[in-house]
Design an enzyme around this catalytic site. Sequence first.
Site, mmCIF file in Angstrom:
data_model
loop_
_atom_site.group_PDB
_atom_site.id
_atom_site.type_symbol
_atom_site.label_atom_id
_atom_site.label_comp_id
_atom_site.label_asym_id
_atom_site.label_seq_id
_atom_site.Cartn_x
_atom_site.Cartn_y
_atom_site.Cartn_z
ATOM 1 C CG HIS A 168 -1.976 -1.030 1.207
ATOM 2 N ND1 HIS A 168 -3.132 -0.908 1.942
ATOM 3 C CD2 HIS A 168 -2.074 -2.210 0.543
ATOM 4 C CE1 HIS A 168 -3.901 -1.969 1.734
ATOM 5 N NE2 HIS A 168 -3.275 -2.770 0.894
ATOM 6 C CD GLU A 170 -1.968 4.574 2.929
ATOM 7 O OE1 GLU A 170 -3.090 5.105 2.905
ATOM 8 O OE2 GLU A 170 -1.706 3.537 2.267
ATOM 9 C CB CYS A 218 -2.103 1.950 5.970
ATOM 10 S SG CYS A 218 -1.795 1.106 4.394
#
Length: 158
Positions: free
Chosen positions: A53, A55, A86
């Site tokens: 992801h 992040e 995240c």
Amino acid sequence: MTTDAEYLARAVSLATANVANSGGPFGAVVVTPDGRVFEGVNRVTANHDPTAHAEVTAIRAAGAGLGTHDLSGAVLYSSCEPCPMCLASSLWARLERVVFAANRYDAARAGFDDAVFYEYFETPVADRSLQVTQLEPHEVAANSPFDAWTAAESRITY
């Protein structure tokens, strides 16, 4: 001095550009207290990595760039509200705060619905879709890694 809105605009710009680069529509920026900037974009499908992801990739870049796992005082700017993974990564990194643009409902309208993950943690353990069980600790010497850790003089506490 760069503002929250400017860093957030950078995260949104990264997310938009990443779509054209076979990535998901998510971007993130980690800014350290001294102003260093580390970027990340969603590479889940491009890298066949469900943890990639935006992040997380930004946090990984910051940790590697700074040579530390402790990002205390840093701020994460994300193009979208971070998912539970995240958010947990942000906590582990000891970020000071998280600022996001679009929310989880905006993401759901585009086909990225994290509701199942929020619901998972609200569901009683016995009824969860992913069963997580512990074997009897003596069956697998469960504490031996922790014993080795506490005995290691070279350990770096986190």
